[in-house]
Design a protein around this motif. Structure first.
Motif, mmCIF file in Angstrom:
data_model
loop_
_atom_site.group_PDB
_atom_site.id
_atom_site.type_symbol
_atom_site.label_atom_id
_atom_site.label_comp_id
_atom_site.label_asym_id
_atom_site.label_seq_id
_atom_site.Cartn_x
_atom_site.Cartn_y
_atom_site.Cartn_z
ATOM 1 N N GLY A 218 0.837 -1.202 0.000
ATOM 2 C CA GLY A 218 0.000 0.000 0.000
ATOM 3 C C GLY A 218 0.868 1.248 0.000
ATOM 4 N N ASP A 219 0.245 2.365 0.357
ATOM 5 C CA ASP A 219 0.955 3.642 0.332
ATOM 6 C C ASP A 219 1.372 4.041 1.733
ATOM 7 O OD1 ASP A 219 0.187 3.839 -2.398
ATOM 8 O OD2 ASP A 219 -1.801 4.497 -1.726
ATOM 9 N N TYR A 221 2.169 7.221 3.986
ATOM 10 C CA TYR A 221 1.980 8.673 3.928
ATOM 11 C C TYR A 221 3.341 9.347 4.053
ATOM 12 C CZ TYR A 221 0.360 13.360 4.748
ATOM 13 O OH TYR A 221 0.154 14.696 4.635
ATOM 14 N N SER A 241 1.622 -3.821 7.399
ATOM 15 C CA SER A 241 1.005 -3.520 6.100
ATOM 16 C C SER A 241 0.933 -4.784 5.247
ATOM 17 C CB SER A 241 1.779 -2.420 5.373
ATOM 18 O OG SER A 241 2.973 -2.923 4.808
ATOM 19 N N SER A 260 -10.746 -0.706 2.070
ATOM 20 C CA SER A 260 -9.696 0.277 2.290
ATOM 21 C C SER A 260 -9.204 0.137 3.715
ATOM 22 C CB SER A 260 -10.220 1.693 2.072
ATOM 23 O OG SER A 260 -10.489 1.884 0.710
ATOM 24 N N GLY A 262 -6.299 1.406 6.928
ATOM 25 C CA GLY A 262 -5.320 2.329 7.491
ATOM 26 C C GLY A 262 -4.507 1.591 8.529
ATOM 27 N N GLY A 273 -6.661 6.891 8.466
ATOM 28 C CA GLY A 273 -5.886 6.342 7.351
ATOM 29 C C GLY A 273 -6.733 5.549 6.374
ATOM 30 N N PHE A 276 -8.437 7.712 4.037
ATOM 31 C CA PHE A 276 -7.600 8.651 3.301
ATOM 32 C C PHE A 276 -7.625 8.380 1.806
ATOM 33 C CE2 PHE A 276 -3.354 10.257 1.940
ATOM 34 C CZ PHE A 276 -3.605 11.588 2.214
ATOM 35 N N LYS A 277 -7.550 7.113 1.461
ATOM 36 C CA LYS A 277 -7.557 6.782 0.043
ATOM 37 C C LYS A 277 -8.530 5.638 -0.209
ATOM 38 C CE LYS A 277 -4.545 6.012 -3.879
ATOM 39 N NZ LYS A 277 -3.391 5.206 -4.315
ATOM 40 N N GLN A 282 -4.675 1.061 0.686
ATOM 41 C CA GLN A 282 -4.347 1.126 2.103
ATOM 42 C C GLN A 282 -3.235 2.126 2.346
ATOM 43 O OE1 GLN A 282 -3.502 -3.090 2.886
ATOM 44 N NE2 GLN A 282 -1.422 -2.532 3.499
ATOM 45 N N THR A 283 -3.332 2.780 3.490
ATOM 46 C CA THR A 283 -2.414 3.868 3.822
ATOM 47 C C THR A 283 -1.756 3.590 5.162
ATOM 48 O OG1 THR A 283 -3.928 5.391 2.705
ATOM 49 C CG2 THR A 283 -2.233 6.371 4.100
ATOM 50 N N ILE A 285 0.440 5.107 8.212
ATOM 51 C CA ILE A 285 0.871 6.372 8.798
ATOM 52 C C ILE A 285 1.934 6.074 9.842
ATOM 53 C CG2 ILE A 285 0.169 8.404 10.081
ATOM 54 C CD1 ILE A 285 -2.632 7.255 8.430
#
Length: 633
Positions: A218-219, A221, A241, A260, A262, A273, A276-277, A282-283, A285
């Motif tokens: 995922g991403d 932040y 993650s 989604s 977080g 999170g 967030f997207k 998935q984000t 933090i």
DNA sequence: TACTCACAG
DNA sequence: GGCTGTGAGTA
């Protein structure tokens, strides 16, 4: 040098303490446009089909494919169809029909359909959300397959405490990722751990270079492209993650839902999170960028869970302007602990005491509140996973249209719907958990234009091995008769039409199913004979005899057939009296079952006065009505 | 305990 | 806006 100690790391492995560790790792996962996705999958559409889930005239969920037309949850289906140039694919929820105890889908039907025969009139139907609960449980089961630290936050959301899994993957499992298979320094870390050759308060070794290559799923932040893995908390988040990615893949592969997620140190930040997207993202933090996240994305207090309503707005008012409800403002103005904030809030409450701007908050709440705000503004509000009990209460409810519930017949027909729904829901839970679930309290709530009327059982006992809709119909009907007698029948006052009717069951007793039914209900059967005056203390076979003249509706036993017949007449009469008395056009509005009852009544010439009230039939047979077998006093 | 309010999805 | 649920507060 790491800033974490062995104690911090080992604490991750504790179910009760993991959330307190500075290395803790929480996740929040949310199913995207859940109801719409559920319908998309059920009906065999693809993610690119613009599905919306409809209830009466409203849209209750908008698939991501439908959002490109600018459709929102608040739109009516009519206006949404217009906006999209009729491209939307509306799917109505499943519904119960008044008087029926099961739900059904009527695909293709709904208010958008110009064919009059393909409507679902809200006055005769009640929405069923059961299909979504069912899917929700399937999703939840997949999470449970991967982790025993899952909190069901709502029908389409879970929290995960990943501490233990991250710990195990880091220190005791072989697989972290291919890039670290040959990671010597990780091997050393594990060896130290396994040999126990460490001081619990000493700091962990520096993160080995090889581990810094660990992949995040995922991403992360990281708007300024700063380094990712530096210390062990970053490593834990990378593993977290991956875990969440695996779970989300499993859900998508086996059920088809996109989600989604977080991942963060706390539940609160993880929840921000996951939002967030979207969709299917998935984000992560990281702790070191959590303030950037909170500040940079201009979150304010009202973005946080439980602060979305009046309380959040009042906090903003106390802090002078909406902008100053910002996280950054709070953090920077009260850097030295919550005490200063506490004092300030109290001062402001005094200042505003003669305005009506502050209604919910008062100085008794500011101490806890300021601590919470202080922590939230630093992304450090620690909340443990909340392992919820199976159920606390269960409601079946119907908001009535003007002609949905004009008399006791209608009311009882809705009670039949509620009973079917509640029984089915309990049965599903029982199967899922291999338990028997017995509600001890049943509440019937009727709302009229002028007031709310509420009746509740004392101690609900059902003497069957299996709960059936009948059990609730008996009780609900009895409660409804009471309400009707007291508010309408006796006083002949304004009562119908009802605006709302509901049954709520609560106070559940939960039994393991490895006990026998007799074990579980033996005692209850005793209570039954004890508290029921007109039921003699009898054993086994003799009980059968009595049941020859047993009203299945009330579970009253009668000694002679004559009494039994009289009682049955009373039922029909009671059900029908109102419909016959008053409003004749009511019959147009009755369901087939109700109409059949009406016809029966005419045929049998029931017009001669039946035993009028429950009290009469009570008096006849002694002081206690048989229905008491379902209540204690 | 009974009832209301607040909040959430 | 309709439907379902939880928790806090109040009397």
């Amino acid at each position: 040098m790491s800033q974490f100690t062995w104690k911090d790391l080992i604490q991750l492995n504790s179910d009760s303490k993991s959330y307190l560790s500075p290395l803790s790792c929480m996740a929040h996962v949310d199913v995207n446009a859940f109801f719409a996705q559920a319908e998309q999958i059920r009906c065999g559409y693809t993610r690119d089909d613009p599905i919306v889930c409809v209830q009466w005239n409203s849209i209750i969920a908008v698939s991501y494919a439908a959002r490109k037309y600018g459709i929102s949850r608040l739109d009516t289906i009519g206006s949404a169809m217009e906006k999209s140039g009729n491209k939307l694919i509306p799917i109505h929820t499943a519904v119960f029909r008044r008087g029926e105890d099961y739900w059904q889908y009527h695909d293709g039907c709904g208010s958008w359909n110009s064919d009059k025969s393909k409507q679902i009139p809200a006055n005769l139907y009640k929405v069923s959300l059961d299909p979504y609960r069912r899917e929700s449980r399937k999703i939840f089961r997949i999470f449970r397959k991967h982790s025993d630290r899952v909190e069901k936050a709502s029908v389409d959301e879970v929290f995960l405490d990943l501490g233990k899994l991250c710990f195990q993957r880091l220190l005791t499992e072989d697989i972290i990722s291919k890039s670290t298979e040959n990671c010597e320094s990780l091997g050393i870390l594990r060896e130290i751990f396994q040999q126990g050759e460490y001081n619990i308060d000493s700091t962990l070794p520096t993160v080995p270079e090889e581990l810094k290559l660990l992949n995040f799923v995922g991403d992360v932040y990281n708007p300024e492209n700063k380094p990712l893995i530096e210390d062990w908390d970053d490593v834990i988040f990378a593993i977290g993650s991956q875990l969440v990615g695996e779970m989300r893949d499993d859900i998508e592969d086996s059920l088809g839902f996109t989600t989604s997620a977080g991942i963060a140190r706390t539940k609160y930040v993880a929840k921000l999170g996951s939002n967030f997207k979207k969709p299917d993202a998935q984000t992560v933090i990281l702790n070191k960028y959590v303030q950037d996240f909170l500040d940079g994305e201009s979150f304010d207090i009202t973005s946080f869970w439980t602060f979305g309503g009046k309380i959040g707005n009042e906090i903003c008012t106390l802090l002078k302007t909406p902008e100053t409800g910002s996280i950054k403002f709070i953090r920077e103005n009260w850097p030295d602990g919550p005490q200063g904030l506490h004092n300030y809030l109290n001062k402001r409450i005094l200042e505003l005491s003669n305005t009506n701007e502050i209604q919910t908050l008062d100085s008794s709440k500011t101490e806890a509140l300021s601590q919470k705000l202080y922590d939230i503004s630093r992304g450090k509000f620690l909340l443990p996973l909340n392992e919820k009990p199976i159920v606390k209460s269960m409601m079946s409810n119907k908001n009535m249209r003007k002609d949905s519930c004009c008399n006791i017949i209608h009311a009882i027909s809705w009670i039949e719907v509620f009973s079917g729904e509640l029984t089915a829901r309990i049965k599903e839970l029982e199967q899922e958990y291999s338990k028997l679930i017995v509600p001890k309290t049943v509440v019937l709530l009727a709302t009229t234009l002028k007031k709310k009327v509420y009746r509740k059982t004392g101690h609900f006992i059902h003497n069957h091995s299996e709960l059936t809709p009948k059990d609730f119909i008996q009780i609900g009907t009895k409660l409804m008769q009471d309400i009707d007698n007291e508010n309408y029948g006796a006083k002949n006052s304004f009562f119908y039409p009802l605006l709302n009717l509901s049954i709520t069951i609560s106070n559940f007793e939960i039994f393991d199913t490895n006990k026998t039914i007799v074990d579980m209900f033996g005692n209850h059967a005793k209570i039954l004979t004890k508290t029921t005056n007109n039921t003699k203390e009898v054993e086994g076979g003799k009980q059968e005899e009595l049941n020859l003249f047993c009203c299945k509706f009330c579970n009253i036993n009668f000694e002679t057939n004559k009494e039994f017949q009289e009682h049955k007449d009373f039922h029909v009469a009671l059900k029908l009296s109102d419909a016959m008395n008053g409003i004749s056009e009511d019959s147009k509005n009755l369901t087939i079952g109700e109409r059949r009852l009406l016809l029966n009544k005419k045929r049998k010439n029931f017009d001669k006065t039946p035993p009028k009230t429950n009290k009469k039939s009570k008096g006849k047979r002694g002081s206690t009505p048989g229905i008491l077998s379902f209540f204690s006093k």
